[in-house]
Design a protein around this motif. Sequence first.
Motif, PDB file in Angstrom:
ATOM      1  N   TRP A 704      67.998 -32.336  70.099  1.00 37.34           N
ATOM      2  CA  TRP A 704      67.389 -32.509  68.788  1.00 37.34           C
ATOM      3  C   TRP A 704      67.654 -31.295  67.891  1.00 37.34           C
ATOM      4  O   TRP A 704      67.629 -30.164  68.344  1.00 37.34           O
ATOM      5  N   LYS A 705      67.875 -31.576  66.623  1.00 38.84           N
ATOM      6  CA  LYS A 705      67.975 -30.515  65.628  1.00 38.84           C
ATOM      7  C   LYS A 705      67.405 -31.034  64.312  1.00 38.84           C
ATOM      8  O   LYS A 705      67.838 -32.068  63.799  1.00 38.84           O
ATOM      9  N   VAL A 706      66.442 -30.306  63.780  1.00 41.02           N
ATOM     10  CA  VAL A 706      65.812 -30.650  62.505  1.00 41.02           C
ATOM     11  C   VAL A 706      65.935 -29.446  61.585  1.00 41.02           C
ATOM     12  O   VAL A 706      65.636 -28.315  61.987  1.00 41.02           O
ATOM     13  N   GLU A 707      66.378 -29.669  60.358  1.00 41.22           N
ATOM     14  CA  GLU A 707      66.525 -28.558  59.413  1.00 41.22           C
ATOM     15  C   GLU A 707      65.919 -28.916  58.073  1.00 41.22           C
ATOM     16  O   GLU A 707      66.127 -30.009  57.543  1.00 41.22           O
ATOM     17  N   PHE A 708      65.182 -27.961  57.519  1.00 40.52           N
ATOM     18  CA  PHE A 708      64.647 -28.055  56.162  1.00 40.52           C
ATOM     19  C   PHE A 708      65.128 -26.841  55.389  1.00 40.52           C
ATOM     20  O   PHE A 708      65.104 -25.713  55.903  1.00 40.52           O
ATOM     21  N   ASN A 709      65.587 -27.052  54.171  1.00 42.22           N
ATOM     22  CA  ASN A 709      65.956 -25.911  53.335  1.00 42.22           C
ATOM     23  C   ASN A 709      65.526 -26.158  51.901  1.00 42.22           C
ATOM     24  O   ASN A 709      65.409 -27.308  51.443  1.00 42.22           O
ATOM     25  N   TYR A 710      65.283 -25.068  51.218  1.00 36.22           N
ATOM     26  CA  TYR A 710      64.837 -25.115  49.833  1.00 36.22           C
ATOM     27  C   TYR A 710      65.507 -23.977  49.074  1.00 36.22           C
ATOM     28  O   TYR A 710      65.626 -22.850  49.594  1.00 36.22           O
ATOM     29  N   ALA A 711      65.939 -24.268  47.859  1.00 35.38           N
ATOM     30  CA  ALA A 711      66.542 -23.247  47.005  1.00 35.38           C
ATOM     31  C   ALA A 711      65.896 -23.312  45.621  1.00 35.38           C
ATOM     32  O   ALA A 711      65.776 -24.393  45.031  1.00 35.38           O
ATOM     33  N   TYR A 712      65.493 -22.155  45.137  1.00 34.20           N
ATOM     34  CA  TYR A 712      64.936 -22.019  43.788  1.00 34.20           C
ATOM     35  C   TYR A 712      65.868 -21.139  42.970  1.00 34.20           C
ATOM     36  O   TYR A 712      66.362 -20.111  43.456  1.00 34.20           O
ATOM     37  N   PHE A 713      66.126 -21.541  41.731  1.00 31.76           N
ATOM     38  CA  PHE A 713      67.051 -20.807  40.868  1.00 31.76           C
ATOM     39  C   PHE A 713      66.462 -20.738  39.472  1.00 31.76           C
ATOM     40  O   PHE A 713      66.004 -21.742  38.913  1.00 31.76           O
ATOM     41  N   ASP A 714      66.474 -19.543  38.885  1.00 36.22           N
ATOM     42  CA  ASP A 714      65.990 -19.374  37.515  1.00 36.22           C
ATOM     43  C   ASP A 714      66.901 -18.385  36.805  1.00 36.22           C
ATOM     44  O   ASP A 714      67.584 -17.568  37.449  1.00 36.22           O
ATOM     45  N   PHE A 715      66.918 -18.460  35.474  1.00 31.32           N
ATOM     46  CA  PHE A 715      67.781 -17.552  34.720  1.00 31.32           C
ATOM     47  C   PHE A 715      67.134 -17.202  33.395  1.00 31.32           C
ATOM     48  O   PHE A 715      66.311 -17.940  32.856  1.00 31.32           O
ATOM     49  N   GLU A 716      67.531 -16.044  32.871  1.00 27.51           N
ATOM     50  CA  GLU A 716      67.062 -15.567  31.577  1.00 27.51           C
ATOM     51  C   GLU A 716      68.264 -15.119  30.767  1.00 27.51           C
ATOM     52  O   GLU A 716      69.034 -14.255  31.202  1.00 27.51           O
ATOM     53  N   VAL A 717      68.438 -15.708  29.614  1.00 25.00           N
ATOM     54  CA  VAL A 717      69.559 -15.378  28.742  1.00 25.00           C
ATOM     55  C   VAL A 717      69.188 -14.173  27.889  1.00 25.00           C
ATOM     56  O   VAL A 717      68.184 -14.180  27.176  1.00 25.00           O
ATOM     57  N   LEU A 718      70.005 -13.113  27.980  1.00 22.81           N
ATOM     58  CA  LEU A 718      69.765 -11.902  27.202  1.00 22.81           C
ATOM     59  C   LEU A 718      70.596 -11.879  25.930  1.00 22.81           C
ATOM     60  O   LEU A 718      70.182 -11.322  24.918  1.00 22.81           O
ATOM     61  N   GLU A 719      71.782 -12.453  25.987  1.00 23.70           N
ATOM     62  CA  GLU A 719      72.639 -12.590  24.800  1.00 23.70           C
ATOM     63  C   GLU A 719      73.230 -13.986  24.832  1.00 23.70           C
ATOM     64  O   GLU A 719      73.702 -14.443  25.876  1.00 23.70           O
ATOM     65  N   GLU A 720      73.237 -14.659  23.664  1.00 23.28           N
ATOM     66  CA  GLU A 720      73.693 -16.040  23.671  1.00 23.28           C
ATOM     67  C   GLU A 720      74.108 -16.463  22.270  1.00 23.28           C
ATOM     68  O   GLU A 720      73.341 -16.293  21.320  1.00 23.28           O
ATOM     69  N   PRO A 721      75.305 -17.003  22.099  1.00 24.73           N
ATOM     70  CA  PRO A 721      75.664 -17.557  20.796  1.00 24.73           C
ATOM     71  C   PRO A 721      74.951 -18.894  20.579  1.00 24.73           C
ATOM     72  O   PRO A 721      74.870 -19.711  21.487  1.00 24.73           O
ATOM     73  N   PRO A 722      74.415 -19.138  19.387  1.00 19.15           N
ATOM     74  CA  PRO A 722      73.623 -20.352  19.160  1.00 19.15           C
ATOM     75  C   PRO A 722      74.380 -21.641  19.438  1.00 19.15           C
ATOM     76  O   PRO A 722      73.829 -22.581  19.985  1.00 19.15           O
ATOM     77  N   GLU A 723      75.669 -21.720  19.048  1.00 14.40           N
ATOM     78  CA  GLU A 723      76.385 -22.982  19.184  1.00 14.40           C
ATOM     79  C   GLU A 723      76.847 -23.280  20.609  1.00 14.40           C
ATOM     80  O   GLU A 723      77.256 -24.372  20.918  1.00 14.40           O
ATOM     81  N   SER A 724      76.814 -22.268  21.494  1.00 13.93           N
ATOM     82  CA  SER A 724      77.274 -22.494  22.860  1.00 13.93           C
ATOM     83  C   SER A 724      76.291 -21.857  23.833  1.00 13.93           C
ATOM     84  O   SER A 724      76.526 -20.779  24.356  1.00 13.93           O
ATOM     85  N   PRO A 725      75.149 -22.504  24.028  1.00 16.04           N
ATOM     86  CA  PRO A 725      74.149 -21.900  24.900  1.00 16.04           C
ATOM     87  C   PRO A 725      74.696 -21.720  26.310  1.00 16.04           C
ATOM     88  O   PRO A 725      75.345 -22.587  26.864  1.00 16.04           O
ATOM     89  N   VAL A 726      74.393 -20.555  26.870  1.00 17.22           N
ATOM     90  CA  VAL A 726      74.788 -20.301  28.251  1.00 17.22           C
ATOM     91  C   VAL A 726      73.957 -21.199  29.153  1.00 17.22           C
ATOM     92  O   VAL A 726      72.736 -21.255  29.033  1.00 17.22           O
TER      93      VAL A 726
END
Length: 822
Positions: A704-726
């Motif tokens: 038997w093999k049971v696996e659980f995984n979780y990934a959390y990802f967040d970001f903060e834009v410090l510089e960004e052109p208005p027409e092309s959001p990062v």
Amino acid sequence: MNNSMRQTTESKRQRSGGRPERGARATLASLLVGVFAWSAAVGQPTGNLAGSVVQESGYPLFDVKVAVTPGGAQVVTDGSGQFWFGGLAPGTYSVELVYRQHSATVDGVEVTAGKTTRLDKVVDWPLTFAEAVTVSAPSRRPVPIVKSPAAVVTVTAEEVAREASHGQLPKLLAGATGIEAPQSGLYDINLNTRGFNAFVTRRVRALIDGRDPSLPVFIGGQEWAGVSFPLDDLATVEMVRGPGAALYGAGAFNGVLNLVTRAPRESQGGTARLAVGELDTRRLEARWAGKAATDTYIKVVGLYQKSDTFTVSRVGGAEYLPELVPAEVVAPPLDRVQTAFGSLRLDRYFGNRLLTLEGGTGELEGVTILTGVGRTQRNDVKRPWFRGDFGAPLWSLSGAWSGRTSDEEIALGSNALIYQDTANLELEFQGSSGSLLQKGEIIYGAAVAEQEVDSLSPTGIQTVFAKRETADQQSVFAQIDYAIRDDLTGILSLRWDESSVHDSQLSPRGALVWAATPLHTLRLTYGEAFQSPTLANYFLQVPVAPAVDLSALEAALAPVLGGVSLGFENIPFLGVGNGSLEVEQVKSFEIGYSGILDEVFLTLNVYRSEYQDFVSGLLPQTGTSLGRLNPAFGPYQPPSELPPAASAIVLATLEAALPPFLFAPLSNFPNGDPVLAFLSFANFGRVDTEGVELSVLWSPEPKWKVEFNYAYFDFEVLEEPPESPVSPNAPENQVGLSLAYVADRFDVSLKSRWVDGFRWVEGLLNGPVPSYTVTDLSFNYRLNEAWGFGLQALNLFDDVHYEIFGGDLLRRRALLSATYTW
């Protein structure tokens, strides 16, 4: 490419002696032939003992102490479970194997002068997954996974074999801890980790037996259908998360995918498999390995597949969100995908040295790919390749050449035909100090590479680039792995890269690994990496819409032109490369824990990264807050032969007659011809990201093999052109859950992944990707030693969805397979 950039590039090439590709190929070939001849002449006046230590499952054991008596010589097994003693006096020996609290002794081993005796020992030691598995990609040398200096996911050979019949390599890792594998078509899958996915994701460097199979024009971007092979030929699958440029250079921006295929000596025998199923799929593959002569082994691999595809016509409108997904002007010419692959490998052993020569080719047609300028269909692609390796325990020399030709690739949004003839050449040396004062090891090396691209059509017209382009790179790297104390190890890596198309880069990485107990470790890692723009980013000239005819306007201007031609009858409407681009940069900090708690293997990683100077997708050349993106394509200038007054009249007439979206990007090629440089690339943005990756693997008993995984990802834009959001083009949350049961005659597994909804922004495509859940089923039954049958169902519950905005709607693909082994 602007003049200053081109002069810099040309001057670098002149200093290096001009075109290196033919000389490098000849040097590689002559070196391999010379090494082969020299090694064959080396005699063995004494005897040798070589062998392996593997579990009953076939999994190799690393770091097993192997001692021979009499004499007391001792070595440890390497990452593939191999060991070797040279220069033994002829006679009878006892061999003792020790691994932690386990041991075994083999008596009566005969060593004969001038020969190599083999001792392959199969043991039944009860080991947990984490105790048995080693990884090599994080530090370019094998270490137990619990002591890895970087976050890593591995797929065992047994797990690969259970899923082999679906034939889609990226699916082996889909749903694994922290791995993103967004799919836009049947074979258009982008493996990545920690965000910033793209239509052609190239932030993870992939290697197959050390060879880079990526597209030379998009170095780092993969064409998985073109490098396909029977998946159960894989011995090792490792995916390192986090910057890896300190050892692997450009491309190892977010991680490294290291694939190692099975050596013929350790995998003798044959396998043939037939798979059929949904999408009218027919897949036939075969593999055979065996002994060809004394100390010489060969392996032959081949496959053929044909199936329908998920791609549908978008002439008249897309199949979903037609107000956001652009319509196309031509339907895909082919409604089926066809792939073929074949390779031949030769291994020749000279004591503890190994020479490998391997070559093959892949062909594909009907594969639809989503790019920054819309979907294209590749209808005649050929991918020949060759590699050679020669190595001993403390050093190795490897070289590889990968070619690719694509004829009549059609851009569905513009009906333009694209031709490509590209190649990638690599040569690398790696050495090791072995033991460093019994406290550690130094790894060092150097590499050179060159990419060559040409887009000339049979009629002599360049279809993607203005001319043939090349780029070359040179690098040196080193790593010190040192035991500061018995429970504390420090790893310091550094790499220097120089290229003909970008400034030199220095990439450091450092890690501290503290083994609080033998089964519990804490890790602190810091790394920097860079991502070079592609040759397409620098030199692209691709149609994004039909050419514009302004001949009527030129005729109206005839009285002031005095016979001077403006060339307005067929003005190309292009996306163009930007020779002024800088490399992308990332700095990353990470804290990790790995531990074994009875039957549970637990890993936890927390990271924070800083990104800057992203290379955008294709953006409007003018009309945004970014200003004019590409300095090489300034405002349109009439021909120099015209007097100033006539030029002024031409410009005034154009501005009055053309809508602003056409007049603003109107520009000139270097030769003065008019062009609508409508789209180009730019550097922009600074972004901080942070994330958490958790994995819990529970194996209450070997079945038997049971696996659980979780990934959390967040970001903060410090510089960004208005027409092309990062945008990281990645979910904030994703969860994976898998269950596997392996009995003597059958095995069954379920893998499910849930991906949070997110927004996809790249180039001209900006839209939502709703959350989705995909469950895959694998079932295999072994009738006897020869015959086995299986069922593979990807997207078992037929959840119709898309994973990349603008990509195909994805459905279930279930296959039945029959396998014959001899």
